[in-house]
Design a protein around this motif. Structure first.
Motif, PDB file in Angstrom:
ATOM      1  N   GLY A  53     129.403  55.280  14.404  1.00  0.00           N
ATOM      2  CA  GLY A  53     128.568  56.471  14.319  1.00  0.00           C
ATOM      3  C   GLY A  53     127.270  56.341  13.552  1.00  0.00           C
ATOM      4  N   TYR A  54     126.829  55.126  13.254  1.00  0.00           N
ATOM      5  CA  TYR A  54     125.569  55.020  12.503  1.00  0.00           C
ATOM      6  C   TYR A  54     124.369  54.693  13.394  1.00  0.00           C
ATOM      7  N   VAL A  55     124.621  54.596  14.685  1.00  0.00           N
ATOM      8  CA  VAL A  55     123.534  54.402  15.638  1.00  0.00           C
ATOM      9  C   VAL A  55     124.006  54.946  16.973  1.00  0.00           C
ATOM     10  N   ASP A  56     123.076  55.275  17.837  1.00  0.00           N
ATOM     11  CA  ASP A  56     123.426  55.811  19.147  1.00  0.00           C
ATOM     12  C   ASP A  56     122.422  55.312  20.165  1.00  0.00           C
ATOM     13  N   GLY A  57     122.717  55.578  21.431  1.00  0.00           N
ATOM     14  CA  GLY A  57     121.810  55.196  22.487  1.00  0.00           C
ATOM     15  C   GLY A  57     120.775  56.281  22.747  1.00  0.00           C
ATOM     16  N   TYR A  58     119.989  56.073  23.786  1.00  0.00           N
ATOM     17  CA  TYR A  58     118.951  57.019  24.163  1.00  0.00           C
ATOM     18  C   TYR A  58     119.461  57.964  25.251  1.00  0.00           C
ATOM     19  N   PRO A  59     118.837  59.131  25.396  1.00  0.00           N
ATOM     20  CA  PRO A  59     119.300  60.118  26.383  1.00  0.00           C
ATOM     21  C   PRO A  59     119.344  59.596  27.814  1.00  0.00           C
ATOM     22  N   ASP A  60     118.569  58.556  28.113  1.00  0.00           N
ATOM     23  CA  ASP A  60     118.548  58.048  29.493  1.00  0.00           C
ATOM     24  C   ASP A  60     119.681  57.058  29.767  1.00  0.00           C
ATOM     25  N   GLY A  61     120.608  56.917  28.797  1.00  0.00           N
ATOM     26  CA  GLY A  61     121.751  56.043  29.025  1.00  0.00           C
ATOM     27  C   GLY A  61     121.526  54.591  28.649  1.00  0.00           C
ATOM     28  N   THR A  62     120.415  54.321  27.977  1.00  0.00           N
ATOM     29  CA  THR A  62     120.143  52.961  27.517  1.00  0.00           C
ATOM     30  C   THR A  62     120.338  52.879  26.000  1.00  0.00           C
ATOM     31  N   PHE A  63     120.475  51.660  25.504  1.00  0.00           N
ATOM     32  CA  PHE A  63     120.553  51.449  24.059  1.00  0.00           C
ATOM     33  C   PHE A  63     119.248  50.896  23.501  1.00  0.00           C
ATOM     34  N   GLY A  64     118.522  50.150  24.303  1.00  0.00           N
ATOM     35  CA  GLY A  64     117.283  49.540  23.825  1.00  0.00           C
ATOM     36  C   GLY A  64     117.545  48.409  22.848  1.00  0.00           C
ATOM     37  N   PRO A  65     118.386  47.434  23.215  1.00  0.00           N
ATOM     38  CA  PRO A  65     118.748  46.376  22.273  1.00  0.00           C
ATOM     39  C   PRO A  65     117.569  45.545  21.789  1.00  0.00           C
ATOM     40  N   ASP A  66     116.534  45.454  22.609  1.00  0.00           N
ATOM     41  CA  ASP A  66     115.395  44.619  22.239  1.00  0.00           C
ATOM     42  C   ASP A  66     114.209  45.420  21.706  1.00  0.00           C
ATOM     43  N   VAL A  67     114.453  46.705  21.450  1.00  0.00           N
ATOM     44  CA  VAL A  67     113.407  47.545  20.853  1.00  0.00           C
ATOM     45  C   VAL A  67     113.285  47.208  19.367  1.00  0.00           C
ATOM     46  N   THR A  68     112.055  47.119  18.896  1.00  0.00           N
ATOM     47  CA  THR A  68     111.817  46.772  17.491  1.00  0.00           C
ATOM     48  C   THR A  68     112.253  47.906  16.569  1.00  0.00           C
ATOM     49  N   VAL A  69     112.862  47.539  15.439  1.00  0.00           N
ATOM     50  CA  VAL A  69     113.338  48.503  14.445  1.00  0.00           C
ATOM     51  C   VAL A  69     112.337  48.605  13.301  1.00  0.00           C
ATOM     52  N   LEU A 121     110.415  46.149  10.799  1.00  0.00           N
ATOM     53  CA  LEU A 121     111.173  45.444   9.776  1.00  0.00           C
ATOM     54  C   LEU A 121     111.157  43.944  10.050  1.00  0.00           C
ATOM     55  N   THR A 122     110.831  43.139   9.043  1.00  0.00           N
ATOM     56  CA  THR A 122     110.900  41.691   9.221  1.00  0.00           C
ATOM     57  C   THR A 122     112.302  41.196   8.896  1.00  0.00           C
ATOM     58  N   ARG A 123     112.595  39.991   9.312  1.00  0.00           N
ATOM     59  CA  ARG A 123     113.910  39.407   9.045  1.00  0.00           C
ATOM     60  C   ARG A 123     114.122  39.160   7.547  1.00  0.00           C
ATOM     61  N   LEU A 124     113.059  38.834   6.839  1.00  0.00           N
ATOM     62  CA  LEU A 124     113.172  38.647   5.397  1.00  0.00           C
ATOM     63  C   LEU A 124     113.493  39.974   4.710  1.00  0.00           C
ATOM     64  N   GLU A 125     112.814  41.045   5.142  1.00  0.00           N
ATOM     65  CA  GLU A 125     113.086  42.365   4.567  1.00  0.00           C
ATOM     66  C   GLU A 125     114.518  42.798   4.867  1.00  0.00           C
ATOM     67  N   LEU A 162     114.304  30.032  10.813  1.00  0.00           N
ATOM     68  CA  LEU A 162     114.686  31.321  10.220  1.00  0.00           C
ATOM     69  C   LEU A 162     113.801  32.473  10.661  1.00  0.00           C
ATOM     70  N   SER A 163     112.537  32.191  10.960  1.00  0.00           N
ATOM     71  CA  SER A 163     111.563  33.224  11.349  1.00  0.00           C
ATOM     72  C   SER A 163     111.582  34.401  10.378  1.00  0.00           C
ATOM     73  N   PRO A 164     111.359  34.170   9.078  1.00  0.00           N
ATOM     74  CA  PRO A 164     111.440  35.254   8.091  1.00  0.00           C
ATOM     75  C   PRO A 164     110.445  36.381   8.332  1.00  0.00           C
ATOM     76  N   ASP A 165     109.307  36.066   8.941  1.00  0.00           N
ATOM     77  CA  ASP A 165     108.306  37.095   9.199  1.00  0.00           C
ATOM     78  C   ASP A 165     108.436  37.707  10.588  1.00  0.00           C
ATOM     79  N   GLY A 166     109.430  37.259  11.339  1.00  0.00           N
ATOM     80  CA  GLY A 166     109.632  37.816  12.669  1.00  0.00           C
ATOM     81  C   GLY A 166     110.171  39.238  12.594  1.00  0.00           C
ATOM     82  N   THR A 167     109.891  40.028  13.606  1.00  0.00           N
ATOM     83  CA  THR A 167     110.370  41.419  13.623  1.00  0.00           C
ATOM     84  C   THR A 167     111.849  41.462  14.002  1.00  0.00           C
ATOM     85  N   THR A 168     112.442  42.618  13.815  1.00  0.00           N
ATOM     86  CA  THR A 168     113.877  42.806  14.030  1.00  0.00           C
ATOM     87  C   THR A 168     114.118  43.790  15.167  1.00  0.00           C
ATOM     88  N   THR A 169     115.036  43.453  16.057  1.00  0.00           N
ATOM     89  CA  THR A 169     115.378  44.349  17.158  1.00  0.00           C
ATOM     90  C   THR A 169     116.584  45.207  16.782  1.00  0.00           C
TER      91      THR A 169
END
Length: 215
Positions: A53-69, A121-125, A162-169
């Motif tokens: 219960g700490y996350v949910d999908g979108y109203p269109d029935g998708t989760f958006g796994p590759d959407v940046t957080v 959010l970066t991977r280091l953060e 490690l890609s510490p400065d890479g974004t997070t999905t």
């Protein structure tokens, strides 16, 4: 015979209803197939996160796994996943979650370098919040990724990378949170030894502690 069949059907329905209200439906409810996670590497983590219960999908029935957080979204998910007490909303939507994270010690002002919570959010953060959530606080400035990889919370993006400065999905975020919850529950996670080695080099310019056991 007919009366027995009707009786058995009634009992089955009653037990099914009881299981639903007792929360035993959670795993099946979480397995609602989002149209965009079938075959995705993080499908199990996503279903587990939705079940909790700490996350949910979108109203269109998708989760958006590759959407940046964003920073705010990740902190909110971690706070809710850990069951931290959250105050009433006052100002920005994320303020109560940031306050809860700070009160619990999983976020410390300055962790992100600037106060812009809508930034990706970066991977280091992410590693800082995750490591603090494991109650590891005596950490050197360049040691966050080392603790995160050593505990199996974060793996490399490629062997030794490690890609510490890479974004997070979203997929990466819930996977890390699921791992944090697992470690806090006493589980020992598999560790990416190449990521640990790279994180040690990032920490103090050598991977001697990672390599020494081999010799």
């Amino acid at each position: 015979m007919k009366k027995i069949a009707i009786f058995m059907l009634t009992v089955t329905l009653m037990l099914s209803t009881a299981a639903w209200h007792n929360g035993e439906h959670s795993a099946n409810a979480a397995s609602v197939s989002f149209s965009d996670i079938q075959g995705h590497w993080a499908a199990d983590s996503i279903n587990g996160a939705v079940a909790k219960g700490y996350v949910d999908g979108y109203p269109d029935g998708t989760f958006g796994p590759d959407v940046t957080v964003s920073r705010a979204e990740f902190v909110k998910m971690m706070v809710v996943a850990l069951g931290l007490e959250v105050g009433l909303a006052n100002g920005k939507w994320y303020t109560p979650y940031v306050d809860a994270a700070q009160a619990a010690g999983i976020y410390v002002p300055g962790d992100f370098g600037d106060p812009y919570w809508d930034k990706p959010l970066t991977r280091l953060e992410m590693s800082k919040v995750a490591v603090r959530a494991l109650d590891i606080t005596d950490v050197e400035p360049t040691q966050w990724m080392y603790h995160a990889t050593q505990n199996g919370i974060i793996n490399g993006t490629a062997p030794g990378e490690l890609s510490p400065d890479g974004t997070t999905t979203r997929a990466q975020a819930v996977t890390v949170i699921e791992r944090v919850l697992a470690v806090k529950d006493g589980q020992e996670l598999p560790v990416d030894k190449y990521a640990v080695s790279a994180a040690e080099i990032m920490w103090h310019n050598t991977n001697i502690m990672t390599m020494l056991p081999r010799y």
